[in-house]
Design a protein around this motif. Sequence first.
Motif, PDB file in Angstrom:
ATOM      1  N   MET A  29      17.224  61.033 -90.654  1.00 53.84           N
ATOM      2  CA  MET A  29      18.605  61.206 -91.126  1.00 53.84           C
ATOM      3  C   MET A  29      19.294  59.876 -91.450  1.00 53.84           C
ATOM      4  SD  MET A  29      19.555  64.420 -91.359  1.00 53.84           S
ATOM      5  CE  MET A  29      21.334  64.286 -91.305  1.00 53.84           C
ATOM      6  N   LYS A  30      18.532  58.825 -91.706  1.00 50.60           N
ATOM      7  CA  LYS A  30      19.132  57.535 -92.036  1.00 50.60           C
ATOM      8  C   LYS A  30      19.258  57.317 -93.534  1.00 50.60           C
ATOM      9  CE  LYS A  30      18.015  55.290 -87.781  1.00 50.60           C
ATOM     10  NZ  LYS A  30      17.861  54.029 -87.121  1.00 50.60           N
ATOM     11  N   VAL A  31      18.522  58.100 -94.318  1.00 48.30           N
ATOM     12  CA  VAL A  31      18.560  57.967 -95.774  1.00 48.30           C
ATOM     13  C   VAL A  31      18.920  59.314 -96.401  1.00 48.30           C
ATOM     14  CG1 VAL A  31      17.266  57.359 -97.858  1.00 48.30           C
ATOM     15  CG2 VAL A  31      16.770  56.179 -95.698  1.00 48.30           C
ATOM     16  N   LEU A  32      19.950  59.320 -97.224  1.00 49.56           N
ATOM     17  CA  LEU A  32      20.272  60.505 -98.016  1.00 49.56           C
ATOM     18  C   LEU A  32      19.483  60.345 -99.311  1.00 49.56           C
ATOM     19  CD1 LEU A  32      23.730  62.083 -98.580  1.00 49.56           C
ATOM     20  CD2 LEU A  32      22.036  61.961-100.391  1.00 49.56           C
ATOM     21  N   ASN A  33      18.503  61.224 -99.513  1.00 47.90           N
ATOM     22  CA  ASN A  33      17.616  61.125-100.672  1.00 47.90           C
ATOM     23  C   ASN A  33      18.149  61.812-101.914  1.00 47.90           C
ATOM     24  OD1 ASN A  33      15.495  59.727 -99.323  1.00 47.90           O
ATOM     25  ND2 ASN A  33      14.942  61.652 -98.330  1.00 47.90           N
ATOM     26  N   ARG A  34      18.717  63.010-101.723  1.00 46.18           N
ATOM     27  CA  ARG A  34      19.084  63.798-102.907  1.00 46.18           C
ATOM     28  C   ARG A  34      20.150  64.835-102.561  1.00 46.18           C
ATOM     29  NH1 ARG A  34      14.502  65.531-103.571  1.00 46.18           N
ATOM     30  NH2 ARG A  34      14.725  67.564-102.662  1.00 46.18           N
ATOM     31  N   TYR A  35      21.169  64.893-103.397  1.00 38.93           N
ATOM     32  CA  TYR A  35      22.200  65.926-103.336  1.00 38.93           C
ATOM     33  C   TYR A  35      21.907  66.893-104.474  1.00 38.93           C
ATOM     34  CZ  TYR A  35      26.851  67.986-103.064  1.00 38.93           C
ATOM     35  OH  TYR A  35      27.894  68.862-102.908  1.00 38.93           O
ATOM     36  N   PRO A  36      21.892  68.197-104.210  1.00 39.80           N
ATOM     37  CA  PRO A  36      21.506  69.161-105.259  1.00 39.80           C
ATOM     38  C   PRO A  36      22.473  69.166-106.450  1.00 39.80           C
ATOM     39  CG  PRO A  36      21.769  70.254-103.129  1.00 39.80           C
ATOM     40  CD  PRO A  36      22.205  68.847-102.953  1.00 39.80           C
ATOM     41  N   ARG A  37      21.909  69.117-107.619  1.00 45.37           N
ATOM     42  CA  ARG A  37      22.716  69.113-108.850  1.00 45.37           C
ATOM     43  C   ARG A  37      23.518  70.393-109.033  1.00 45.37           C
ATOM     44  NH1 ARG A  37      17.889  66.962-112.610  1.00 45.37           N
ATOM     45  NH2 ARG A  37      17.782  64.905-111.689  1.00 45.37           N
ATOM     46  N   ASP A  38      22.984  71.501-108.534  1.00 45.07           N
ATOM     47  CA  ASP A  38      23.647  72.794-108.755  1.00 45.07           C
ATOM     48  C   ASP A  38      24.510  73.231-107.574  1.00 45.07           C
ATOM     49  OD1 ASP A  38      21.537  73.223-107.025  1.00 45.07           O
ATOM     50  OD2 ASP A  38      20.859  75.059-107.991  1.00 45.07           O
ATOM     51  N   LYS A  39      24.863  72.326-106.691  1.00 42.69           N
ATOM     52  CA  LYS A  39      25.742  72.639-105.567  1.00 42.69           C
ATOM     53  C   LYS A  39      27.185  72.634-106.086  1.00 42.69           C
ATOM     54  CE  LYS A  39      25.905  71.083-100.760  1.00 42.69           C
ATOM     55  NZ  LYS A  39      25.719  72.342-100.102  1.00 42.69           N
ATOM     56  N   PHE A  40      28.008  73.561-105.639  1.00 40.97           N
ATOM     57  CA  PHE A  40      29.346  73.746-106.193  1.00 40.97           C
ATOM     58  C   PHE A  40      30.465  73.088-105.395  1.00 40.97           C
ATOM     59  CE2 PHE A  40      26.927  77.129-108.187  1.00 40.97           C
ATOM     60  CZ  PHE A  40      27.303  76.978-109.506  1.00 40.97           C
ATOM     61  N   ASP A  41      30.138  72.369-104.321  1.00 44.47           N
ATOM     62  CA  ASP A  41      31.170  71.708-103.527  1.00 44.47           C
ATOM     63  C   ASP A  41      31.868  70.636-104.358  1.00 44.47           C
ATOM     64  OD1 ASP A  41      30.277  73.242-101.405  1.00 44.47           O
ATOM     65  OD2 ASP A  41      29.050  71.638-100.554  1.00 44.47           O
ATOM     66  N   LYS A  42      33.167  70.480-104.142  1.00 45.32           N
ATOM     67  CA  LYS A  42      33.948  69.451-104.836  1.00 45.32           C
ATOM     68  C   LYS A  42      33.927  68.134-104.054  1.00 45.32           C
ATOM     69  CE  LYS A  42      35.468  72.013-108.193  1.00 45.32           C
ATOM     70  NZ  LYS A  42      34.848  71.884-109.482  1.00 45.32           N
ATOM     71  N   THR A  43      33.816  68.235-102.726  1.00 48.31           N
ATOM     72  CA  THR A  43      33.808  67.068-101.845  1.00 48.31           C
ATOM     73  C   THR A  43      32.590  67.140-100.941  1.00 48.31           C
ATOM     74  OG1 THR A  43      36.224  66.980-101.825  1.00 48.31           O
ATOM     75  CG2 THR A  43      35.100  65.849-100.027  1.00 48.31           C
ATOM     76  N   PHE A  44      31.988  65.982-100.680  1.00 44.75           N
ATOM     77  CA  PHE A  44      30.858  65.919 -99.760  1.00 44.75           C
ATOM     78  C   PHE A  44      31.103  64.787 -98.773  1.00 44.75           C
ATOM     79  CE2 PHE A  44      26.629  64.159 -98.652  1.00 44.75           C
ATOM     80  CZ  PHE A  44      26.174  65.246 -97.912  1.00 44.75           C
ATOM     81  N   VAL A  45      30.932  65.090 -97.478  1.00 46.32           N
ATOM     82  CA  VAL A  45      31.061  64.087 -96.431  1.00 46.32           C
ATOM     83  C   VAL A  45      29.651  63.709 -95.987  1.00 46.32           C
ATOM     84  CG1 VAL A  45      31.965  63.588 -94.132  1.00 46.32           C
ATOM     85  CG2 VAL A  45      33.277  65.057 -95.692  1.00 46.32           C
ATOM     86  N   VAL A  46      29.279  62.460 -96.224  1.00 46.66           N
ATOM     87  CA  VAL A  46      27.968  61.978 -95.806  1.00 46.66           C
ATOM     88  C   VAL A  46      27.991  61.882 -94.281  1.00 46.66           C
ATOM     89  CG1 VAL A  46      26.331  60.062 -95.934  1.00 46.66           C
ATOM     90  CG2 VAL A  46      27.670  60.698 -97.954  1.00 46.66           C
ATOM     91  N   PRO A  47      27.002  62.466 -93.600  1.00 47.54           N
ATOM     92  CA  PRO A  47      27.002  62.470 -92.128  1.00 47.54           C
ATOM     93  C   PRO A  47      26.937  61.063 -91.535  1.00 47.54           C
ATOM     94  CG  PRO A  47      25.318  63.957 -92.990  1.00 47.54           C
ATOM     95  CD  PRO A  47      25.853  63.178 -94.154  1.00 47.54           C
ATOM     96  N   ASP A  48      27.608  60.898 -90.403  1.00 47.59           N
ATOM     97  CA  ASP A  48      27.527  59.645 -89.678  1.00 47.59           C
ATOM     98  C   ASP A  48      26.082  59.407 -89.266  1.00 47.59           C
ATOM     99  OD1 ASP A  48      28.694  57.350 -88.605  1.00 47.59           O
ATOM    100  OD2 ASP A  48      28.685  58.231 -86.601  1.00 47.59           O
ATOM    101  N   GLY A  49      25.632  58.194 -89.334  1.00 50.14           N
ATOM    102  CA  GLY A  49      24.246  57.855 -89.030  1.00 50.14           C
ATOM    103  C   GLY A  49      23.441  57.533 -90.269  1.00 50.14           C
TER     104      GLY A  49
END
Length: 92
Positions: A29-49
């Motif tokens: 959980m130290k690297v965020l690799n990919r956020y889905p292109r087809d996700k409909f959220d307007k805001t995303f909070v990257v997890p602590d860590g």
Amino acid sequence: MDFEETANSEQYDEWDDIDIDRVNYSHDMKVLNRYPRDKFDKTFVVPDGVVTIAEEAFMGCKHLNKIVLPESLRQNGTMRAPREWLPSPRSC
């Protein structure tokens, strides 16, 4: 198949990437690799860590307007990133 079933299967490798709410992270959980292109959220909070976000993790995300970054996030290994990032239309 849930996480427990996956963890008990022979196909599971402790070094495999993991998906949480369709967002892909490194096994630790130290690297965020990919956020889905087809996700409909307007805001995303990257997890602590999370300390690193892959260069093209948010490419092609049409609906995302705001990303809130954790204190744990680093740039160039030492410098902290701003707490919020508003993607430009070209980057998302």
